[in-house]
Design an enzyme around this catalytic site. Sequence first.
Site, PDB file in Angstrom:
ATOM      1  N   ILE A 205       5.426  10.578 -11.640  1.00 49.09           N
ATOM      2  CA  ILE A 205       5.504  10.583 -13.097  1.00 49.09           C
ATOM      3  C   ILE A 205       5.201   9.157 -13.571  1.00 49.09           C
ATOM      4  O   ILE A 205       5.711   8.196 -12.988  1.00 49.09           O
ATOM      5  CB  ILE A 205       6.918  11.022 -13.539  1.00 49.09           C
ATOM      6  CG1 ILE A 205       7.202  12.436 -13.043  1.00 49.09           C
ATOM      7  CG2 ILE A 205       7.081  10.899 -15.047  1.00 49.09           C
ATOM      8  CD1 ILE A 205       8.650  12.823 -13.109  1.00 49.09           C
ATOM      9  N   PRO A 206       4.363   9.005 -14.596  1.00 56.13           N
ATOM     10  CA  PRO A 206       3.948   7.660 -15.027  1.00 56.13           C
ATOM     11  C   PRO A 206       5.098   6.675 -15.238  1.00 56.13           C
ATOM     12  O   PRO A 206       4.984   5.514 -14.856  1.00 56.13           O
ATOM     13  CB  PRO A 206       3.174   7.919 -16.316  1.00 56.13           C
ATOM     14  CG  PRO A 206       2.569   9.270 -16.113  1.00 56.13           C
ATOM     15  CD  PRO A 206       3.635  10.044 -15.379  1.00 56.13           C
TER      16      PRO A 206
ATOM     17  N   ASP B 144       0.858  -1.181   0.000  1.00 55.54           N
ATOM     18  CA  ASP B 144       0.000   0.000   0.000  1.00 55.54           C
ATOM     19  C   ASP B 144       0.896   1.233   0.000  1.00 55.54           C
ATOM     20  O   ASP B 144       1.031   1.926   1.005  1.00 55.54           O
ATOM     21  CB  ASP B 144      -0.917  -0.034   1.218  1.00 55.54           C
ATOM     22  CG  ASP B 144      -1.975   1.054   1.187  1.00 55.54           C
ATOM     23  OD1 ASP B 144      -2.168   1.658   0.113  1.00 55.54           O
ATOM     24  OD2 ASP B 144      -2.592   1.302   2.229  1.00 55.54           O
ATOM     25  N   LEU B 145       1.530   1.489  -1.132  1.00 48.07           N
ATOM     26  CA  LEU B 145       2.511   2.571  -1.239  1.00 48.07           C
ATOM     27  C   LEU B 145       1.915   3.866  -1.774  1.00 48.07           C
ATOM     28  O   LEU B 145       2.563   4.906  -1.750  1.00 48.07           O
ATOM     29  CB  LEU B 145       3.675   2.133  -2.141  1.00 48.07           C
ATOM     30  CG  LEU B 145       4.380   0.852  -1.697  1.00 48.07           C
ATOM     31  CD1 LEU B 145       5.499   0.512  -2.666  1.00 48.07           C
ATOM     32  CD2 LEU B 145       4.902   0.977  -0.278  1.00 48.07           C
ATOM     33  N   LYS B 146       0.691   3.804  -2.267  1.00 43.63           N
ATOM     34  CA  LYS B 146      -0.007   4.979  -2.782  1.00 43.63           C
ATOM     35  C   LYS B 146       0.865   5.740  -3.777  1.00 43.63           C
ATOM     36  O   LYS B 146       1.106   6.936  -3.653  1.00 43.63           O
ATOM     37  CB  LYS B 146      -0.464   5.877  -1.642  1.00 43.63           C
ATOM     38  CG  LYS B 146      -1.459   5.188  -0.735  1.00 43.63           C
ATOM     39  CD  LYS B 146      -1.765   6.049   0.484  1.00 43.63           C
ATOM     40  CE  LYS B 146      -2.719   5.345   1.415  1.00 43.63           C
ATOM     41  NZ  LYS B 146      -2.128   4.216   2.131  1.00 43.63           N
TER      42      LYS B 146
END
Length: 61
Positions: A33-34, A27-29
């Site tokens: 940048i893509p 759960d790093l959210k």
Amino acid sequence: MGLEVLTAAGPAFVARLVSGGKDVFLDLKLFEIPTSVTGAVRAAGRLGATMVTVHAMGGPQ
């Protein structure tokens, strides 16, 4: 597992959980940048994570 645990215990902890047969949800959210998110998700996959949280507002890619 959140960013705090990953930072404190490191990738070896994730690998230990995976080798013990556990499914790992990072759960790093990720909100970046893509291309950076792509690299981070690939790295999480190589660690054996089965799920990762990604915020999809970084761009259409």
